[in-house]
Scaffold this active site. Sequence first.
Site, PDB file in Angstrom:
ATOM      1  N   ARG A   1       5.243   7.588  -3.255  1.00 22.08           N
ATOM      2  CA  ARG A   1       7.113   7.926  -4.049  1.00 22.08           C
ATOM      3  C   ARG A   1       7.601   6.754  -4.790  1.00 22.08           C
ATOM      4  NH1 ARG A   1      10.585   5.890  -0.682  1.00 22.08           N
ATOM      5  NH2 ARG A   1       9.826   5.262   1.133  1.00 22.08           N
TER       6      ARG A   1
ATOM      7  N   LYS B   1      13.382  13.600   1.438  1.00 27.66           N
ATOM      8  CA  LYS B   1      13.977  12.711   1.062  1.00 27.66           C
ATOM      9  C   LYS B   1      14.935  12.815  -0.027  1.00 27.66           C
ATOM     10  CE  LYS B   1      11.154   9.990   3.844  1.00 27.66           C
ATOM     11  NZ  LYS B   1      11.383   9.318   4.835  1.00 27.66           N
TER      12      LYS B   1
ATOM     13  N   HIS C   1      17.079   8.649   8.535  1.00 24.31           N
ATOM     14  CA  HIS C   1      15.959   7.801   8.454  1.00 24.31           C
ATOM     15  C   HIS C   1      15.084   7.880  10.351  1.00 24.31           C
ATOM     16  CE1 HIS C   1      11.818   6.291   6.269  1.00 24.31           C
ATOM     17  NE2 HIS C   1      12.073   7.193   7.311  1.00 24.31           N
TER      18      HIS C   1
ATOM     19  N   ARG D   1      -1.901  11.739   3.115  1.00 27.06           N
ATOM     20  CA  ARG D   1      -1.348  12.169   3.861  1.00 27.06           C
ATOM     21  C   ARG D   1      -2.276  13.492   4.621  1.00 27.06           C
ATOM     22  NH1 ARG D   1       4.197   9.846   4.136  1.00 27.06           N
ATOM     23  NH2 ARG D   1       3.719   8.243   3.099  1.00 27.06           N
TER      24      ARG D   1
ATOM     25  N   SER E   1       8.974   1.613   7.077  1.00 25.91           N
ATOM     26  CA  SER E   1       7.602   2.557   7.072  1.00 25.91           C
ATOM     27  C   SER E   1       6.611   1.288   7.349  1.00 25.91           C
ATOM     28  CB  SER E   1       7.253   3.239   5.410  1.00 25.91           C
ATOM     29  OG  SER E   1       6.993   2.153   4.382  1.00 25.91           O
TER      30      SER E   1
ATOM     31  N   CYS F   1       5.613   1.181  10.430  1.00 28.54           N
ATOM     32  CA  CYS F   1       5.477   0.568  11.576  1.00 28.54           C
ATOM     33  C   CYS F   1       5.519   1.518  12.807  1.00 28.54           C
ATOM     34  CB  CYS F   1       7.479   0.320  11.872  1.00 28.54           C
ATOM     35  SG  CYS F   1       7.469  -1.155  10.400  1.00 28.54           S
TER      36      CYS F   1
ATOM     37  N   ASP G   1      10.688  12.169  11.656  1.00 25.22           N
ATOM     38  CA  ASP G   1      11.304  11.166  10.680  1.00 25.22           C
ATOM     39  C   ASP G   1      12.953  10.860  10.268  1.00 25.22           C
ATOM     40  OD1 ASP G   1      10.261   9.968   8.094  1.00 25.22           O
ATOM     41  OD2 ASP G   1      10.282  11.363   6.144  1.00 25.22           O
TER      42      ASP G   1
ATOM     43  N   TYR H   1       4.232  14.441  -5.865  1.00 30.54           N
ATOM     44  CA  TYR H   1       3.510  13.868  -4.652  1.00 30.54           C
ATOM     45  C   TYR H   1       4.553  13.220  -4.303  1.00 30.54           C
ATOM     46  CZ  TYR H   1       0.727  11.173  -1.750  1.00 30.54           C
ATOM     47  OH  TYR H   1      -0.763  11.242  -1.125  1.00 30.54           O
TER      48      TYR H   1
HETATM   49  C1  OXD Z   1       8.397   7.513   4.450  1.00 30.71           C
HETATM   50  C2  OXD Z   1       7.514   8.891   4.572  1.00 30.71           C
HETATM   51  O1  OXD Z   1       7.805   6.805   3.017  1.00 30.71           O
HETATM   52  O2  OXD Z   1       8.486   8.876   5.467  1.00 30.71           O
HETATM   53  O3  OXD Z   1       9.310   7.257   4.612  1.00 30.71           O
HETATM   54  O4  OXD Z   1       7.103   8.903   3.979  1.00 30.71           O
HETATM   55 MN    MN Z   2      10.212   7.997   6.306  1.00 33.54          MN
END
Ligand code: OXD
Ligand code: MN
Length: 583
Positions: free
Chosen positions: A67, A204, A224, A364, A246, A248, A273, A195
């Site tokens: 991202r 998102k 989130h 991913r 992210s 964590c 997520d 991507y």
């Molecule tokens: C993020 C994801 O970046 O879930 O939070 O990919």
């Molecule tokens: Mn996320």
Amino acid sequence: MPSALEKWVDESARLTKPAKIVYCDGSEQEYQQLVAEMLVTGQLIELNQRKRPRSYLHRSDPSDVARTEGLTFICTRERDDAGPTNNWMSPEAAKEKVRPLFDGAMRNRTMYVVPYIMGPADSPYSKIGVEITDSPYVVASMRKMSRMGAAALERLGNSDDFVPGLHSIGDLSPERRFILHFPEEKLIWSVGSGYGGNALLGKKCFALRIASWMAHDEGWMAEHMLILGLEDPSGKVTYMAAAFPSACGKTNLAMMVSALESQGYRVWTVGDDIAWMHVAEDGTLRAINPEAGFFGVAPHTNLKTNPNVMAALSHDAIFTNTALAPEGDIWWEGIGSEPPKGLLNWRGEAWSPELGPAAHPNSRYTVAASQAPSISPHWEDPQGVPISALIFGGRRARVAPLVYEARNWQHGVYMGATMASETTAAATGKVGVTRRDPMAMLPFCGYNMADYFQHWLDMGPRIRRAPKIFYVNWFRRDAGGKFQWPGYGDNVRVLEWMLGRIEGRADAVETPIGYVPTRDALDLRGLSLAPSAVDDLLRVDAGEWAEETEQAGKFFDLFGSRLPGEIRAEQKALAERLTVGVK
Ligand code: OXD
Ligand code: MN
């Protein structure tokens, strides 16, 4: 009269000028056809079908691997409505700048119209989006990540109640890449990236940025957050939702294999997520997972860190930017085996250590949630699951104890608003820089974060059976830099204490920052933690916290007079408790 959908498709086609238009029905046959075409063009590489049936590898453009927050904009009429933590352009300026990039972008390409539902098909809380894209990889991924195709069209009928998202990979150049959100008209434009979160617009862009705006308007919450169910020895399941920045371990926590399984505690996955949460008639806060799949970071996923997702990935998965082993299987750093001879890295080059990681650090997997052995039998309940605990957390070497509980809702909102995490070497090259990431929403809140804090404050009194709010830190280190808490499946011990607090039976001491477990309140049987380590894990150091509270205050200054007074009041009250102690 053409429907709103037909009109928008027509308008988009006139702009992007595709060679043909395909309305996606979401069927297995359509998916197989897309896969067959991508195998021919090289967009997908077939993996060893004996080892990983119906699974494929996709390699993205090397300049398009994550991202891109710097190229992500919230386009509101007033700059202040996007707030100081978002990039902003006016809707007119954004459209003027980016429309030319869409002009003719789909020439010689197929334009796919992808209707999808975020949330279970029969849930009153679900919402419809339609993504127009020229990427078959995006279509195939959307089929795993959402309820896509006929079911969405059926639910939509002739209504205009859908979030349109126009996406083209353009020329994939970062100079011509923009991810634009127009929350006032509930519209998404994304160009120049194929991507993940830039291109799978349901995730998102819709389920967080646009949905957070809708939730503010309509009185619900788009967060989130992972959603999990903790089963106790009697078989009762208590649901919790948790927000972490992210890196964590959100996905790992949602899919944890409990270290207390022999004692009857087990974790069920509802989502990894995003949570959409509404106040229900029975006074509970009910959460649905708007997604249908997992789009998780691959490196360091293995049979120890996340056996459930490893099982899910044994078939019908799409991998992006992982390494490729010679026998046709995927490989990544931390998968639990040595790199095999003849390994190709994520760019498809013969790998050697000087070339850096073989799998891209942000490589991913995309897989249907239903494939996880830990998936909750209630994950698609139309009414959602009732949430009894909201958990915030971050990665902190010191300061934050293993777990503490908010004094009340307002204090809990302050805890979420001051969330912070230390960066890891993989992410920034600098270790230990503390970054504020309120509620883990910094890159995902579609409006002024000060108004978002106010929304959280307003929600509390509306939830008659409000969840308790906790903060966790799995990442405390000792003086030698070693992690003090084992993490992973042992995190269930902390969840079990939270359950005890919810049920009014677990002990805690009141400290200036909130309620911390007494040493005996955590079930640490089977762990070889020295008593001093336990004390350290639960330590609240007034000096460190005074500094922390001051830093949080500086962050809040960013919001000027728009910051809710309650947040400032919580900060002041905490500073006072740290000086004079708890009364
Ligand atoms: C993020 C994801 O970046 O879930 O939070 O990919
Ligand atoms: Mn996320």
